[in-house]
Design an enzyme around this catalytic site. Structure first.
Site: not given
Length: 588
Positions: A108, A190, A214
Site C-alpha cells: 500500500k 483505504s 481498511s
C-alpha cells in the site's frame, strides 16, 4: 429429480466464469497461476516450472492488461526483475530462504520503501518526499525472499482526508480504484488497491494497513482473507501514521495460510516502535502457520453471534438474499460440529455501537465520541511523520511539519487537490478535507478531552468484546467462546459493520469470504478475537475456509460502461523519482 452437489455447482460456476471473463489470465511459462497461493507458487518454482523472474514478468503483463480499468497499481518497481534474478540465483546455489522466496508482493502506498518508488499515501501533498528509513515490515518481507513488485493505490490519506461525500478508493494522485466484480460498486477501505491487485491476479499477496476497517472491509468486498492484528504485533515504523493506538499493517491474501505465513514474517519487536515490546511472549511458539487447521477442527469450537448489535437490524444482513446465505453458513458450521451461541438476551456492545453495528450510539455524549481520539491522533501522527520526512531543498514543501501546513498546501493547489470543494464530486463540498480540518482543530493536544474520549472508548470496547467471549448460560455456567461471528458486508452507502469496536479496543479481527450479494459483490464473516488472539483466529478462520471453499472469481461487470470524473487523474504534477511504469506520474 437430480440434485446438484456443492462441487458440481462450483464446477458450473467456474465454467461460466471462464467463458465470460473479458480479461482471461494467460498461462505463465505454461502454468495457470490464477488465484495461486504462496505454497503453489513455491512448489512450481521448486519443480523448475516457474522462476521468480517469470512470475514478475507475468504479473507485470497482467498489470499492463488490466490496470487502466482498475487503477490498482500506482507504480511498479523498476528493480523488480533484478531482485527476482537474485532470488533465482540464490535458489539454485544455496536454496530457498523460506516460503516467500521469490514471491512477488505489492505494498500500500502509505508503507515506505527505500528504493526508486514514491510513497505518498495517495496524496499529492506528500508526493516526492523521502523518509528516514524503510518500513520494518517491508524490510522483513525482503529478507524472507519476497520480491517487491510495486506500490498499490489507496484512498487518499487512508480515508482520513474527508468525513463525508468521498469515494472510498479514490485519491488525487491515481484516481478511482475499481472493484473487478462490478466496476460500479465500491471497494471499501483505504487498502483497496492492494486488495484489487490480489483479487485480479496482478500479484500473489499484498500488504495493507488498517486504522478503522481498511483491511477487513475491502478484503470483504473483494472476497479475500486477512487478519487485522493487535496493534504492536508487528512494527508500524515506516507507515504513514494515522493513529498510534489503532494502526497496524496486515496481509491481504487468497488463503488463511498465506495470512499466517506473512504474520510469521512480519511479527516481532522493533526498536523504532515501542508498542511492539508489549507483544513480547504473545506469539505462538511454533508460529502462526502451526495454527492453520482443517474443517474437522471445528468440532467443539464455540462461537457466539452478537444478535442485537449486528445480526438483527443490520442493513446488509437484511438485504434481499443475504440473510439466507448467512444462515446457511451458520448451519454449515453447526453441521461441522461447531457450537453456536446466539447472544440474544443481552447486548454487550450496547454502550459502544448503535443498533445497526455501524457506529457509536446516537446518545453517546459528545465528549466521549471516538472521533475526538482519531482526529487528535491524526494530528499527532502527521507531525511525528513529517519530522523524518524530507523534500528537496528547492521544493516549496521543504520544512513542512504539521497537518495544518498540509491542509494549506492542498488549498493552495486546489486545481489538482480539490481541497476547496470546487465541484469535484469525490470530496465533501464544504472544504474537501473535513477530516484534516478536524485534526487541525485539535492542535494535536493530548489533554483531558483526548483522554476522556480515547479512554472511555478503549475501555468500553475491550470490556464489550471480553464480556461477549464469556457467555453465561441460564444455569450460571460461563462458556468461554473461541470467537464472535459478525457479518461483514456493506450497509448501503455506509461503512461495513465489523471494524469499529475492535478498532476502538485495539483487538484483532479475521475476515473470511462466504457469499455474494445481488450486485455481484462478495461479503464475509468477521471473527472477533481477544487481544493478541491471532493464533486462535488463524485456527478458526482457516477451518471455516476449508469448510466453505468460497472462491468466486470476478466477472468484471460494467467494465466498459462504468464512467465517472475519475477518468482524468490529477494533471501535470511531476514525480521526483523515475519509475518503470508511469501510472499517474509525469517524468521529471
Amino acid at each position: 429429480m437430480r440434485f446438484w452437489t456443492a462441487a458440481a455447482s462450483y464446477a458450473l460456476l467456474a465454467l461460466v466464469q471462464a467463458q465470460d471473463d473479458p480479461f482471461p489470465l494467460p498461462l505463465c511459462n505454461g502454468v495457470d497461476i490464477t488465484d495461486a497461493t504462496i505454497d503453489s507458487l513455491q512448489a512450481w518454482m521448486s519443480q523448475g516450472k516457474l522462476t521468480s523472474q517469470a512470475l514478475v514478468r507475468c504479473y507485470l503483463a497482467r498489470i499492463e492488461q488490466t490496470n487502466r480499468y482498475l487503477a490498482s497499481i500506482s507504480e511498479v518497481n523498476p528493480d523488480a526483475l533484478d531482485i527476482a534474478a537474485t532470488m533465482d540465483t540464490e535458489r539454485a546455489t544455496t536454496g530457498a530462504r523460506g516460503p516467500m522466496h521469490g514471491i512477488p508482493f505489492v505494498v500500500k502506498d502509505n508503507i515506505y520503501t527505500d528504493d526508486k518508488h514514491n510513497t505518498s499515501e495517495g496524496t499529492l501533498v506528500l508526493l516526492g518526499g523521502r523518509y528516514a528509513s524503510e518500513a520494518t515490515v517491508v524490510t522483513k518481507m525482503r529478507a524472507a525472499g519476497g520480491v517487491l513488485l510495486g506500490h498499490s493505490t489507496m484512498s487518499e490519506a487512508a480515508d482520513h482526508r474527508a468525513l463525508s461525500q468521498y469515494a472510498s478508493g479514490y485519491s488525487s494522485r491515481t484516481g478511482q480504484g475499481r472493484n473487478p466484480f462490478n466496476l460500479t460498486q465500491s471497494t471499501a477501505g483505504s487498502s483497496s488497491g492492494s486488495v484489487i491487485a490480489v483479487r485480479s491476479n496482478q500479484v500473489a499477496v499484498a500488504l495493507g494497513t488498517e486504522t478503522h476497517g481498511s483491511l477487513v472491509h475491502p478484503s470483504c468486498q473483494l472476497g479475500l482473507y486477512t487478519i487485522k492484528s493487535t496493534p504492536g504485533l508487528m512494527s508500524r515504523h515506516g507507515v504513514v501514521t494515522g493513529s498510534y493506538y489503532h494502526d497496524t499493517p496486515g496481509p491481504l491474501t487468497r488463503s488463511m495460510k498465506d495470512v499466517a505465513i506473512m504474520l510469521d514474517i512480519m511479527k516481532g519487536i522493533d526498536k523504532y516502535d515501542n508498542l511492539t515490546f508489549e507483544a513480547t511472549g504473545r506469539y505462538p511458539a511454533d508460529g502462526y502457520t502451526s495454527a492453520v487447521s482443517q474443517k474437522g477442527s471445528l468440532k467443539g469450537v464455540k462461537l457466539g453471534l452478537p444478535w442485537k448489535a449486528y445480526w438483527a437490524a443490520n442493513g446488509h444482513v437484511n438485504s434481499p438474499g443475504n440473510r439466507e446465505q448467512f444462515n446457511a453458513r451458520i448451519s454449515e458450521l453447526e453441521a461441522a460440529g461447531a457450537e453456536i451461541y446466539n447472544i440474544t438476551e443481552t447486548n454487550p456492545f450496547a454502550l459502544v455501537t448503535n443498533p445497526y453495528g455501524t457506529g457509536m450510539p446516537n446518545d453517546t455524549l459528545p465528549e466521549r465520541n471516538h472521533l475526538i481520539a482519531f482526529s487528535t491522533l491524526m494530528s499527532v501522527g502527521y507531525a511525528e511523520w513529517l519530522r523524518n520526512w524530507t523534500f528537496p531543498g528547492s521544493d516549496e514543501r521543504y520544512g513542512m511539519s504539521t497537518i495544518e501546513e498540509m491542509a494549506a498546501w492542498n488549498d493552495a493547489n486546489n486545481a489538482t487537490t480539490g481541497a476547496l470543494g470546487n465541484g469535484t464530486w469525490w470530496w465533501n463540498n464544504v472544504t474537501g478535507q473535513s477530516f484534516y480540518d478536524n485534526a487541525v482543530a485539535t492542535n494535536g493536544t493530548l489533554g483531558p478531552s483526548f483522554w476522556a474520549a480515547f479512554g472511555w472508548g478503549r475501555f468500553t470496547a475491550r470490556q464489550a468484546i471480553d464480556n461477549a467471549h464469556s457467555y453465561v448460560l441460564e444455569n450460571g455456567t460461563v462458556v468461554e467462546l473461541d470467537g464472535l461471528l459478525v457479518p461483514n458486508g456493506r450497509n448501503g452507502n455506509q461503512g461495513n459493520a465489523c471494524a469499529s469496536v475492535p478498532a476502538y479496543a485495539g483487538y484483532p479481527i479475521a475476515q473470511v469470504p462466504i457469499g455474494m450479494d445481488g450486485y455481484s459483490v462478495p461479503f464475509g464473516l468477521c471473527v472477533y478475537g481477544r487481544q493478541y488472539g491471532e493464533a486462535k483466529l488463524v485456527e478458526v478462520a482457516s477451518a471455516m475456509e476449508d469448510l466453505f471453499q468460497w472462491n468466486a472469481r470476478p466477472l468484471w461487470y460494467n467494465y466498459e460502461t462504468a464512467k465517472g470524473p475519475w477518468e482524468a487523474i490529477w494533471p501535470g504534477y511531476t514525480c521526483s523519482r523515475s519509475s518503470l511504469s508511469q501510472y499517474g506520474c509525469t517524468v521529471a
